[in-house]
Design a protein around this motif. Structure first.
Motif, PDB file in Angstrom:
ATOM      1  N   HIS A 220       0.847  -1.194   0.000  1.00 56.77           N
ATOM      2  CA  HIS A 220       0.000   0.000   0.000  1.00 56.77           C
ATOM      3  C   HIS A 220       0.876   1.235   0.000  1.00 56.77           C
TER       4      HIS A 220
ATOM      5  N   ILE B 166       9.481 -18.800  11.142  1.00 55.20           N
ATOM      6  CA  ILE B 166      10.493 -17.773  11.421  1.00 55.20           C
ATOM      7  C   ILE B 166      10.584 -16.871  10.195  1.00 55.20           C
TER       8      ILE B 166
ATOM      9  N   ARG C 227       3.144   3.962   7.110  1.00 55.90           N
ATOM     10  CA  ARG C 227       1.875   4.537   6.641  1.00 55.90           C
ATOM     11  C   ARG C 227       1.049   4.914   7.863  1.00 55.90           C
ATOM     12  N   GLU C 228       0.662   6.118   7.942  1.00 52.62           N
ATOM     13  CA  GLU C 228      -0.085   6.634   9.099  1.00 52.62           C
ATOM     14  C   GLU C 228       0.610   6.246  10.399  1.00 52.62           C
ATOM     15  N   ARG C 229       1.918   6.445  10.421  1.00 50.01           N
ATOM     16  CA  ARG C 229       2.784   6.180  11.571  1.00 50.01           C
ATOM     17  C   ARG C 229       2.796   4.694  11.968  1.00 50.01           C
ATOM     18  N   ASN C 230       2.366   3.873  11.063  1.00 48.92           N
ATOM     19  CA  ASN C 230       2.398   2.433  11.307  1.00 48.92           C
ATOM     20  C   ASN C 230       3.544   1.851  10.487  1.00 48.92           C
TER      21      ASN C 230
ATOM     22  N   LYS D  27       5.357  -0.835   8.828  1.00 49.19           N
ATOM     23  CA  LYS D  27       5.056  -2.211   8.400  1.00 49.19           C
ATOM     24  C   LYS D  27       6.317  -2.818   7.817  1.00 49.19           C
TER      25      LYS D  27
ATOM     26  N   LYS E  22      -9.166 -12.123  -4.063  1.00 51.22           N
ATOM     27  CA  LYS E  22      -8.603 -13.081  -3.102  1.00 51.22           C
ATOM     28  C   LYS E  22      -9.427 -14.361  -3.186  1.00 51.22           C
TER      29      LYS E  22
END
Lengths: 217, 747
Positions: free
Chosen positions: A30, A54, A64-67, A69, A128
């Motif tokens: 994204h 693992i 993204r938006e302080r996330n 990833k 999906k």
């Protein structure tokens, strides 16, 4: 003689001998600001552990938006391309950010050849996919290669735009020999989802496998 | 020549043994002794027998001196190495040399359900007043030698512990004492049915009130594995054994924060072994054992036959002592026993005439003494901040409450219950008679005066709609403007979650897959119980650093400062939809919810309070990382101590429920939590005995990522249900009503 008996094994195998790699492109899942953690030429690990639990090498982080990833490598190989210009910049969803060059194993070559030999069932739309509940429970109970399907069976649930639509199998009856998708992963239209093997063609499939096993080092 | 060869072999064995024990082949001048030994050995055909004998004698004398020196400077880790030596005696040696005769039960040698646990019916004889008196005992213990390849290093699997429990029950049926020998580095950490933790909890729970004298003796006491057969009336320990909360290597890895796969520095392990206070002398000082059985220099070996006589004497004496304490007529025999104890003499004729058969009253006394023994255990490791006046006030309050509740429930309530029962029977009888007479008339009357449907009684789930959450409380986690990724996003296709929504409106639950993100314990205090119903007690009982570990002191102070609390357990009275409960809550912020002497004492007091007030007892485990290793065996003994409290509470008719959240592992799960009949878990929580790293280190095998999941715990029958956090309150109320019945204190 059927179409599958006419596969030119020599040509297919020599193609794999010339370039025994597969190239896995990594795309931004994204939008967000990207920060790379690997360079071109770095060796990277894919999923490891007895249960493939693992995580692989950290390739990059997408904020993204302080996330933050983290994007981990899922394939073992070498980083063959990194879009360095994007480092620290904002990327759009779906943009190619790097490529991993993965040396093919014997098993993977068999898988790729099987795609040509088996009857594929392609994704009707970009969406999906999940196995239908009945099929899923049969796979869990008896194993994938013991589940047979025939035309008209509900094979998948296609999840698109928050709508779940049943997908019915159309094609030759047979066993689910190979599965080419991960449940819940978005698949492009026309990508094969499963390879179906009609019972009378099992012998041909076995022949291909034996040949590759014998000829490939 | 044969004799010379034997002596040479023995000398070589002693040289190697000293090197093994001290962890280095060049300790003292052992290497020069080894070189001289080599010279003597090579000269065996050059020297005469007398010359050889003299040289060997010199070596033996020198070795005796070295052994003395080694004994004087024994460190914690040296003791661990003594215990782990293949030369050390094991249970089979004891069975052969201490008991007259024995029959192995529940399998034999490798043809056993678990060869690391040996159960045997044995006879032991003593000479009393010139006559041989033979008595039967049930011997239960770990075996790590005599077939090492199938003994699993003395690490019992759950079915091995189950076998032990089964034969303990046989001993109870037959009324014979149990001799329990602990030779285990720990229990085998598997979650295969019923799970290591569950079985240990069941064993301890049963042993707390097993109606036979139990004598245990520790050689290698590794935490939970030791407690599975170690809850006893008299706890002995071999002088060179160790009893510990964790292996020194494991302790060093945790304390030193050593990453998995990295080598732990030897000095770190050595110092950890010292800090853990694992020796017999340390344990005697901490009052976790009753008596130390002296061993020869550098520990007893398989061929120390004189030492087996000592074991026999000690086991018989300990059994006599326990039995004698339950007898009414015992003064002179007690005196004689004390006299003999002080002279330290032992031999076949040193025994006193004590029959090991107990009548009902004596059994009751035995159980009462066991209860008191464990109630006191570990009290060294806590402190109260009440002061003298505060303590006095507490005691007065406690006493008066006790009388109040005794009058209210034992006297009035029981009387009222009996009257009610009689009245109920009378009305039921009379209504049955009247029904036959008035039935036809009532039918006609009813037909003419029929009313619409009667009003439905409110169901418990309706109650929750009135007040689902406390609207005044919002998790501080929600005060962040960002998104977060659900860990199941790859499998379930979950969208990113906006943090204020997630921790506010959604109660920390992913709206797509239902994954539960951890929430702070305060959220539960606000949302689980009725508004303003929480009344905390014992908040001033404070955790301590009983083993005076320098690094731990600072960590403890940090925990006090961080949480504003004095321990990892909060105990309080509260209400759930009007139902009054006593709650013991372990929370993660304070030392990861680990249990030490303070938490154990608070739990026991909570159980006693619930028992006194006739209220259900709820253990809510926000998180527990196990027993606090920095408290050593003071922490381990909380396992039987708290389980004893639970057992007495449940036997008195109490309803004990446990709810696990986030992560719950190790000692507490393998004792006072795992012994509950009613255990539940919050979704996405993990419950188990040992964490993944410990399992990998111990077994060398990896485990699936969902190995400890609540779902697996449900599948193997450990827990009775998985609850959604948002329905915790409703489910808890429902369970209290279902499991507890009308009075919630059901007997």
């Amino acid at each position: 003689m059927s179409q599958h008996d006419t596969v030119n094994y020599e040509a297919v195998l020599s193609k794999f001998r010339e370039d025994p790699f597969t190239y896995v492109d990594i795309h931004a899942m994204h939008t967000g600001q990207i920060r790379f953690h690997v360079h071109e030429g770095d060796q990277v690990e894919g999923l490891t552990g007895d249960f493939r639990h693992i995580k692989g090498t950290l390739l990059c982080e997408l904020t993204r938006e302080r996330n933050q990833k983290p994007i981990h490598c899922t394939t073992k190989g070498e980083v063959s391309f990194v879009n360095k210009d994007l480092d620290g910049k904002f990327v759009q969803a779906g943009e190619k950010i790097m490529t991993i060059r993965h040396p093919l194993k014997k098993r993977e070559i068999i898988e790729q050849i099987l795609r040509k030999v088996l009857v594929p069932f392609a994704a009707p739309e970009k969406a999906k996919y999940y196995f239908a509940m009945d099929i899923q429970s049969r796979i869990e109970k008896f194993g994938q290669r013991s589940v047979s399907v025939k035309a008209g069976d509900e094979l998948f649930t296609m999840s698109l735009m928050k709508r779940d639509t049943p997908v019915f199998y159309a094609g030759e009856s047979g066993l689910i020999h190979s599965v080419y998708f991960k449940q819940g992963q978005s698949m492009e239209q026309g990508e094969p989802l499963v390879g179906i093997c009609p019972p009378e063609k099992i012998a041909v499939v076995e022949k291909v496998i034996t040949r590759v096993k014998a000829e490939w080092e | 020549m044969q004799e010379i060869r034997k002596r040479l072999t023995k000398v070589e064995e002693r040289i190697n043994y000293i090197g093994q024990v001290k962890g280095s082949a060049d300790w003292g001048n052992i290497d020069s002794v080894a070189q001289r030994f080599k010279g003597v050995q090579d000269a065996i055909f050059d020297l005469s027998a007398e010359q050889m004998a003299e040289k060997i004698h010199n070596l033996e004398e020198e070795l005796a001196f070295l052994e003395e020196r080694a004994e004087e400077s024994l460190t914690g880790m040296d003791r661990v190495r003594i215990v782990r030596s293949p030369l050390r005696f094991s249970l089979k040696d004891i069975l052969e040399n201490v008991y007259e005769d024995y029959t192995e039960l529940g399998g034999e040698e490798e043809d056993s359900i678990d060869a690391s646990m040996v159960c045997a019916k044995a006879t032991v004889s003593a000479i009393i007043k010139g006559k041989t008196v033979t008595q039967q005992v049930m011997v239960i213990g770990h075996e790590k030698g005599h077939g090492e390849e199938y003994r699993n290093g003395g690490c019992s699997k759950p079915w091995g512990n189950e076998k032990a429990l089964r034969f303990m029950m046989v001993a109870q049926t037959e009324g014979i004492p149990i001799h329990s020998y602990i030779f285990t580095p720990g229990s085998f950490p598997t979650e295969d049915y019923p799970g290591a933790g569950q079985q240990i909890a069941r064993n301890i729970y049963a042993m707390t009130k097993l109606e036979v004298p139990i004598i245990s003796i520790i050689s290698e006491g590794g935490s939970g594995g030791a407690e599975a057969i170690g809850c006893s009336d008299y706890r002995l320990m071999f002088s060179h054994g160790y009893y510990s909360v964790i292996s020194p290597e494991g302790g060093a890895a945790i304390e030193g924060k050593v990453r998995e796969g990295e080598k732990i520095p030897a000095e770190m392990v050595e110092s950890c072994a010292e800090r853990l206070k694992i020796s017999a002398a340390d344990n005697l000082r901490l009052k976790t054992i009753d008596r130390v059985v002296d061993e020869p220099v550098l520990g007893a070996k398989r061929d120390d036959f004189e030492f087996f006589k000592r074991i026999k004497y000690e086991m018989i004496r300990a059994t006599d002592e326990v039995v004698l304490k339950t007898k009414s007529l015992r003064a002179f025999r007690n005196y004689e026993m004390k006299l003999k104890r002080s002279t330290k003499e032992f031999g076949d004729d040193a025994h006193i005439d004590v029959s090991w058969e107990l009548n009902r009253d004596e059994l009751a006394r035995l159980l009462d003494m066991r209860s008191k023994k464990y109630r006191q255990m570990g009290c060294e490791g806590l402190c109260t901040k009440d002061g003298i006046l505060g303590c006095l006030a507490n005691r007065v309050k406690e006493k008066s409450s006790k009388y109040f509740y005794n009058i209210r429930y034992d006297l009035l309530h029981s009387h009222q219950k009996q009257v009610k029962q009689v009245m109920h029977d009378v009305t039921s009888e009379s209504s049955a008679v009247i029904k036959h007479v008035t039935g036809p008339l009532a039918g006609i009357f009813g037909f003419f005066t029929r009313k619409p449907d009667t009003e439905r009684l409110p169901a418990s789930r309706d109650l929750d709609r009135e007040e689902l959450y406390d609207n005044t409380y919002t998790s501080p986690l929600a005060n962040e403007d960002r998104t977060i990724t659900c860990p199941n996003s790859e499998q379930s296709g979950c969208k990113d979650l906006w943090v204020p929504d997630l921790y506010g409106q959604f109660g920390g639950v992913c709206e797509n897959c239902g994954h539960h993100f951890p929430l702070e314990y305060q959220w539960y205090l606000k949302n689980l119980f009725d508004r303003d119903s929480i009344r905390e007690f014992n908040s001033k009982i404070s955790a301590r650093n009983p083993l005076d570990s320098p690094a731990f002191e600072k960590r403890l102070q940090d925990a006090f400062k961080k949480t504003g609390r004095r321990s990892a357990m909060i105990t309080f009275d509260a209400r759930v939809h009007g139902v009054e409960v006593v709650v013991a809550m372990l929370y993660s912020n304070f030392r990861n919810g680990t249990v030490g002497a303070t938490e154990g004492e608070k739990f026991v007091q909570a159980a006693e309070r619930a028992r006194m007030m006739r209220r259900p007892l709820l253990s809510y485990v926000h998180t527990t990382g196990g027993i606090r290793i920095q408290e050593g065996t003071l922490g381990v003994t909380q396992m039987p101590k708290c389980t004893m409290a639970v057992r007495e509470y449940v036997d008195a008719g109490g309803l004990y429920m446990v709810v696990y959240d986030n992560n719950s592992y190790a000692g507490p799960v393998a004792s006072f939590l795992g012994c509950s009949y009613y255990q539940f878990a919050i979704r996405s929580s993990r419950v188990g005995f040992a964490g993944p790293r410990v399992i990998r280190d111990t077994t060398g095998e990896d485990i699936p990522p969902d190995y400890h999941s609540a779902r697996n715990a449900l599948k193997r029958g450990h827990i009775q249900g998985i609850w959604d956090r948002r329905e915790f309150r409703t489910n808890l109320h429902k369970s209290l009503m279902t499991m507890g019945g009308k009075s919630l204190y059901y007997r």
